[in-house]
Design a protein around this motif. Sequence first.
Motif, PDB file in Angstrom:
ATOM      1  N   THR A 157      10.160  -5.011   9.496  1.00  0.00           N
ATOM      2  CA  THR A 157      10.600  -3.774   8.865  1.00  0.00           C
ATOM      3  C   THR A 157      10.131  -3.788   7.416  1.00  0.00           C
ATOM      4  OG1 THR A 157      12.674  -4.785   8.226  1.00  0.00           O
ATOM      5  CG2 THR A 157      12.665  -3.568  10.292  1.00  0.00           C
ATOM      6  N   THR A 158       9.929  -2.603   6.882  1.00  0.00           N
ATOM      7  CA  THR A 158       9.550  -2.459   5.485  1.00  0.00           C
ATOM      8  C   THR A 158      10.581  -3.161   4.601  1.00  0.00           C
ATOM      9  OG1 THR A 158       8.565  -0.361   6.046  1.00  0.00           O
ATOM     10  CG2 THR A 158       9.050  -0.728   3.739  1.00  0.00           C
ATOM     11  N   GLN A 159      11.844  -2.935   4.943  1.00  0.00           N
ATOM     12  CA  GLN A 159      12.938  -3.538   4.204  1.00  0.00           C
ATOM     13  C   GLN A 159      12.815  -5.066   4.205  1.00  0.00           C
ATOM     14  OE1 GLN A 159      15.094  -1.740   2.560  1.00  0.00           O
ATOM     15  NE2 GLN A 159      16.310  -3.481   1.820  1.00  0.00           N
ATOM     16  N   THR A 189      -0.231   3.277   2.145  1.00  0.00           N
ATOM     17  CA  THR A 189       1.136   3.649   2.537  1.00  0.00           C
ATOM     18  C   THR A 189       2.047   2.439   2.685  1.00  0.00           C
ATOM     19  OG1 THR A 189      -0.009   5.280   3.852  1.00  0.00           O
ATOM     20  CG2 THR A 189       2.379   5.181   4.089  1.00  0.00           C
ATOM     21  N   ASN A 190       1.589   1.440   3.467  1.00  0.00           N
ATOM     22  CA  ASN A 190       2.475   0.306   3.719  1.00  0.00           C
ATOM     23  C   ASN A 190       2.754  -0.484   2.437  1.00  0.00           C
ATOM     24  OD1 ASN A 190      -0.150  -0.555   3.649  1.00  0.00           O
ATOM     25  ND2 ASN A 190      -0.033  -1.839   5.458  1.00  0.00           N
ATOM     26  N   ASN A 192       2.774   0.599  -0.600  1.00  0.00           N
ATOM     27  CA  ASN A 192       3.672   1.342  -1.483  1.00  0.00           C
ATOM     28  C   ASN A 192       5.105   1.315  -0.994  1.00  0.00           C
ATOM     29  OD1 ASN A 192       1.672   1.881  -3.252  1.00  0.00           O
ATOM     30  ND2 ASN A 192       1.264   3.954  -2.514  1.00  0.00           N
ATOM     31  N   SER A 193       5.297   1.331   0.332  1.00  0.00           N
ATOM     32  CA  SER A 193       6.680   1.316   0.802  1.00  0.00           C
ATOM     33  C   SER A 193       7.299  -0.070   0.555  1.00  0.00           C
ATOM     34  CB  SER A 193       6.775   1.750   2.266  1.00  0.00           C
ATOM     35  OG  SER A 193       5.787   1.145   3.029  1.00  0.00           O
ATOM     36  N   TRP A 194       6.492  -1.134   0.662  1.00  0.00           N
ATOM     37  CA  TRP A 194       7.028  -2.466   0.351  1.00  0.00           C
ATOM     38  C   TRP A 194       7.388  -2.567  -1.137  1.00  0.00           C
ATOM     39  CZ3 TRP A 194       2.233  -4.824   3.163  1.00  0.00           C
ATOM     40  CH2 TRP A 194       2.422  -4.716   4.548  1.00  0.00           C
ATOM     41  N   GLN A 196       8.202  -0.189  -3.075  1.00  0.00           N
ATOM     42  CA  GLN A 196       9.408   0.605  -3.295  1.00  0.00           C
ATOM     43  C   GLN A 196      10.661  -0.227  -3.011  1.00  0.00           C
ATOM     44  OE1 GLN A 196       8.763   3.408  -4.813  1.00  0.00           O
ATOM     45  NE2 GLN A 196      10.983   3.351  -5.196  1.00  0.00           N
ATOM     46  N   VAL A 197      10.647  -0.952  -1.880  1.00  0.00           N
ATOM     47  CA  VAL A 197      11.785  -1.815  -1.532  1.00  0.00           C
ATOM     48  C   VAL A 197      11.943  -2.905  -2.597  1.00  0.00           C
ATOM     49  CG1 VAL A 197      12.712  -3.443   0.153  1.00  0.00           C
ATOM     50  CG2 VAL A 197      11.532  -1.390   0.936  1.00  0.00           C
TER      51      VAL A 197
END
Lengths: 355, 322
Positions: A157-159, A189-190, A192-194, A196-197
């Motif tokens: 999971t990204t989280q 995308t991936n 940046n989402s990591w 962000q977390v």
Amino acid sequence: MTQRKNLAVLAVLALALSACGGTTKSSTEGQDTAAPATTAGKADPNAPLKEGLKIAYLPKQLNNPYTDVEVGGGKVAVGELKGEYKLVGPNDASASSQVSYINTLIQQQQNVIVVAANDPNAVCPSLNQARKAGIKVVTFDSDAAKTCRDAFINQATTQGIGESLVKMASELAGGSGEIAILSATPNATNQNSWIQVMKTELAKPENAKLKLVKIAYGNDDDQKSFTEAQGLLQSYPNLKVIVSPTTVGIAAASRYVSASSYKGKVAITGLGLPNQMRKFVKDGTVKKFALWNPADIGYLAAYAGAALSSGQITGAQGEKFKAGKLGEYTIGADGEIVLGPPTEFTAANIDQFNF
Amino acid sequence: MSAELTATRAARFANWNVAIIAITVVVLIVAAATVDNFGTSQNFGFLVLDVLPIAIIALPMTLVIVTGEIDLSVASTLGLSSAVMGYLWNANQPIETIIPLCLLLGAVLGAVNGFFVTVLGLPSLAVTIGTLALYRGLAFVVLGDSAVADFPPAYTNWVTGTIGSSPIPNVLIIIVVLAVVFGVVLHATPIGRAVFAVGASEQAARFAGVRPGRLKFWLYVASGLVSGLAGVLWTLRYSSARADNGAGLELAVVAAVLLGGVSIFGGKGALPGVIAGVVLLGSLQNALRLSDVSNEALNVVTGVLLIASVLGPNLANRLRRT
């Protein structure tokens, strides 16, 4: 002059058409754009796994070392399942090049297609055609739109990845100090989402002493990442840790640090491939880094596909199935199956991994 | 040009046309007989959709190449048309407006090529390599790396669908209509005769009252228009507007045209051969893929075929002369 008149007529026509309205994005929203999900039927958890299943892998593109490891794991699993393994795919990762391969697989009446979508929507119509023909579709790495696959194997999971990156950085920095991120491209995308977390995690009180000073972008280019790492160390003399959540970036940063006076003073961590990082772990540049095991992704996908094809599961949330050596998995929301938390690699265990 | 020479030339190209059509028919029959699932109606639908963009762009390309010019910007025009389509769709414009605008855009992009080639007199190879990069660049400016999906199902289903319950794909209508239009123009009108005349000798054509510049300009407009249409159809087929759509397609188009017997030096060629060339390339790829031939082998086969197609007529010509 007739030519000019023609153009004028075309332009007027276009304007006239726009004036009287028509089909717009908002007017079609809410309509079911994809074919309905295949009639799921009922799952029978006790159904035996079928033998001789034809399971085909369609990665984003062929001849990519990371992909080779993934589908390698799939090949092992298909062997265990006594199925027929097949690998097809384009040489370029363009959006639409996968479609003709899916069409071919439909014609060949495969039982399962395991696909990493280059474009979540471009593959949709043909994947739904495949499902109408009774083929089970499992996505891995890059999901297709939810309406056109039966299950999605998510590496982590990204989280989970974001948390794990901050945890490693904090340990390496001794709980306080300056850290920097060396990412791929600004619009990945991936990544940046990591990130962000990571920012959310860093904002928590227990990480208050960690300071994120800069996010640099190496564009997943070895040379650019190398230069960016060099720049980070020169601009921030108190930097304690560089976190690079990309295999290209972490290797380039390690290469720079291992040959510079920063070796032993600045820690490198992030997501990397054990084979690429082995020498930096052995020479002490890198204490720990993480990654999911790509071979397990392909392996899990084969078992998920076989369980779907045998009727053990339908892809609904809460269903369980056994995935060989990996043990039991439960399907999450939207047919998502999470492989597990990333594996941490250190000098103690790195020799057990070969990919 | 002596009548005799014209006659032998005509004979030679008639021969190549017959030959390529015959080869195509043989390949189709052999594939249907030996390759599992090749001869199914579903596969026919896939095949037509796969060759669709190449088939329609090859038509104006044939005319452009016969005049001795080339248009390498077609795939980038397709990509820009697709990107603009996605942009306008996101901007909540009605699809009924977007489609004509994308066609118009294609025509304008073609006109830009035509302007550089005919008004400024620049070599078309250089101009269209330039616009190949320019139009693709603009496509990325318009849409970036993102993809736009969710086009209206009525339109996407039409593109991927068949006529009624028959196995005939809807888009075959477009291919056939365009092929007839371009076939008639090239082979049965004064425009077509002018196209051949310009390709054979621009000077001579000029003395015969043809205006080569104007002719070429409109051929580029046609090429752009059809490429714009290909962009629309591509977007609807994959339900995905992207700036990189159709990347590299220009080479496949030129390959199909040359395989169809059109001389890269201009002046010679015929549309039936080109259509056979498109079908031959498409069905060979499809059949080889169904037979699990690797990408590398597939590229080799296509390459060998193309070299043979260029060598064939030349060798035949040389043998005849000696």
